[in-house]
Design an enzyme around this catalytic site. Structure first.
Site, PDB file in Angstrom:
ATOM      1  CG  ASP A  79      -0.228   0.001   2.534  1.00  0.00           C
ATOM      2  OD1 ASP A  79       0.725  -0.797   2.675  1.00  0.00           O
ATOM      3  OD2 ASP A  79      -0.604   0.769   3.439  1.00  0.00           O
ATOM      4  CD  GLU A 146       4.217   0.768   6.751  1.00  0.00           C
ATOM      5  OE1 GLU A 146       5.115   1.072   7.549  1.00  0.00           O
ATOM      6  OE2 GLU A 146       3.740   1.581   5.915  1.00  0.00           O
TER       7      GLU A 146
END
Length: 491
Positions: A79, A146
């Site tokens: 991400d 994350e």
């Protein structure tokens, strides 16, 4: 020097970086990129696991002659932070990142680049795709969310791993070996809004704080950059002393782990007070441009009339609680390390303020290399909420990564760096959340290190990645894989 993106993607790392840049992958929107990684593995007949959190684990057997080398876990996250410049037409849910080269740097076009942490994905895919790179048995794990919750790493099942050595590729400085990082926690203060009918004979104005540099709330917190949410609190408090006004909304920041660059509020004031209001705003421009002349010379406060008519406003008590919250919620550096000169030990960032139909949400990201100091920040933030009659919650608590003086993988990296560059690598710790702490917590005895190329202004639309550093760091990484074959892992 590469003159075009088309030339650049001839390099395998940048080829895969370009491919994943075509796939939207903002935190919480990782299904497409996760599926891409699964399909990549299946096309190459590699073992692949996709779990319920959309984490992807890809395994590749050792090259001939590397069967005796311990299994290596390579880790990064899929991400990215989605930030764009105001006025930029870009839909992070469906539009690809538009890459461009400026001198020897790779940029996006008015958006975040996603080198944090697309570099790790690109390195991993280039390694898994290659048939001519010798390596030990690999367990590549690419996690989700994350940048927001660490939810992917927290959901990883340790039973899926045999490896006890982890190379994380989420660092941002070449020739530096990251060996320790801070833990963190997200806090949210929830202020119930009592609405009142907007008074007659008032005009609505949009009050904006813009022009700040922002940055990663861990890596850039020591740079003294302005926090637009905190600045808005100061302005609203200062205006209240001189110009009667009503408050209708406050919204600022895009992510708790990014120092907010822009905050907007809507205020209502009597029509005959506009000149005084404009004069106060000009005073604040002078004050802030003086205070932030070094860190944020572009800071600017603006005031514009709002259309259509505003029909409701915060009650006076809600307004005062909102301003008090903005002023008192802890923010910025809290303590410095006494062991490592220049290292921030604990900090917190009031990253996002949001007005909903019923509540004002104030979200912060607290970090510390010492668990008890993280708890102290949370305690003080909760006291602000309690004093103001607000509710308070915490989430996404993740552990710190303690320094391991006996790390074998660090010794391999140090040896290779000394031989390759004729100088020692710099050993560093950072005031940022790295997933290594979570994996070490899950897998007893895990030996971890983090590397990465030079990248700048991450979490902002000015994020850029050094092309030569990315290539150099890749070659250093491959040299370490080769050295692992001859290293005495039993010593």
């Amino acid at each position: 020097m590469y003159n075009s993106v088309e030339d650049l993607i001839q390099h395998p790392v940048f080829y895969f970086f370009s491919e994943i840049s075509k796939i939207p992958r903002g935190s919480g929107n990782e299904k497409a990129i996760s599926d891409y990684l699964v399909q990549f593995a299946k096309e190459r007949h590699l073992e692949v696991i996709q779990d319920a959190a959309l984490n992807v684990i890809i395994k590749k057997p050792a090259s001939p002659g590397y069967e005796h080398v311990p299994t290596l876990v390579i880790q990064g996250h899929m991400d990215m932070v989605c930030e764009k410049n105001q006025g930029t037409v870009h839909d992070f849910e469906k539009d690809p990142i538009q890459l461009r080269i400026v001198e020897d740097m790779l940029y996006a076009t008015d958006t975040t680049l996603g080198a944090d942490n697309g570099v790790a994905v690109a390195y991993a895919l280039a390694l898994l795709d290659a048939e001519d790179i010798p390596h030990p048995a690999l367990e590549v794990v690419i996690t989700t969310e994350e940048e927001t919750t660490m939810g992917g790493a927290l959901a990883v099942d340790p039973a899926n791993f045999e490896g006890k050595i982890l190379i994380n590729i989420d660092s941002e400085e070449d020739h530096k070996l990251l060996v320790s990082s801070a833990g963190g926690i997200k806090t949210t203060q929830i202020l119930p809004i009592v609405w009142e009918e907007a008074p007659k004979n008032t005009m609505a104005y949009s009050l904006s704080v813009k022009g700040l540099k922002g940055g990663h709330s861990g890596m850039s917190i020591h740079k003294g950059r302005g926090n637009s949410n905190k600045i808005m609190g100061r302005i609203l408090a200062g205006l209240a002393d001189d110009v009667p006004y009503f408050l209708q909304q406050i919204n600022g920041g895009a992510a708790t782990n990014a120092i907010p660059r822009e905050t907007d509020a809507v205020i209502l004031a009597a029509e005959n007070s506009i000149e005084k209001l404009e004069a106060k705003i000009q005073e604040w421009n002078t004050i802030l441009q003086n205070e932030l002349k070094t860190s944020d010379p572009g800071v600017h406060i603006s005031l514009h009339k709002v259309e259509p008519e505003v029909t409701n406003v915060f009650s006076e008590q809600t307004k005062q609680k909102a301003i008090t919250s903005l002023l008192l919620i802890p923010n910025g550096i809290q303590t410095m390390s006494m062991d490592i000169e220049g290292l921030v030990e604990s900090s917190t960032n009031l990253g996002v303020v949001t007005t909903t139909d019923t509540e004002l949400l104030l979200e912060s990201d607290a970090r510390s290399a010492v668990k008890s100091l993280k708890e102290d920040i949370v305690r003080r933030a909760s006291l602000v909420a309690e004093t103001l009659g607000c509710s308070f919650k915490t989430e996404n608590d993740y552990p710190e990564w303690p320094y391991n003086p006996d790390s074998k993988i660090r010794k391999v990296f140090e040896k290779v760096h000394r031989e390759k560059y004729n100088k020692d690598a710099e050993i560093i710790a950072v005031h940022a959340g790295i997933e290594c702490g979570i994996f070490i917590d899950k897998i007893p005895g895990l030996d971890a290190i983090s590397i990465g190329p030079d990248m700048y202004n991450v979490h902002t639309p000015n994020e850029h990645l050094s092309i030569p550093s990315t290539i150099n760091n890749w070659e250093y990484f491959l040299s370490v894989l080769m050295e692992m074959k001859s290293f005495d892992w039993k010593e």
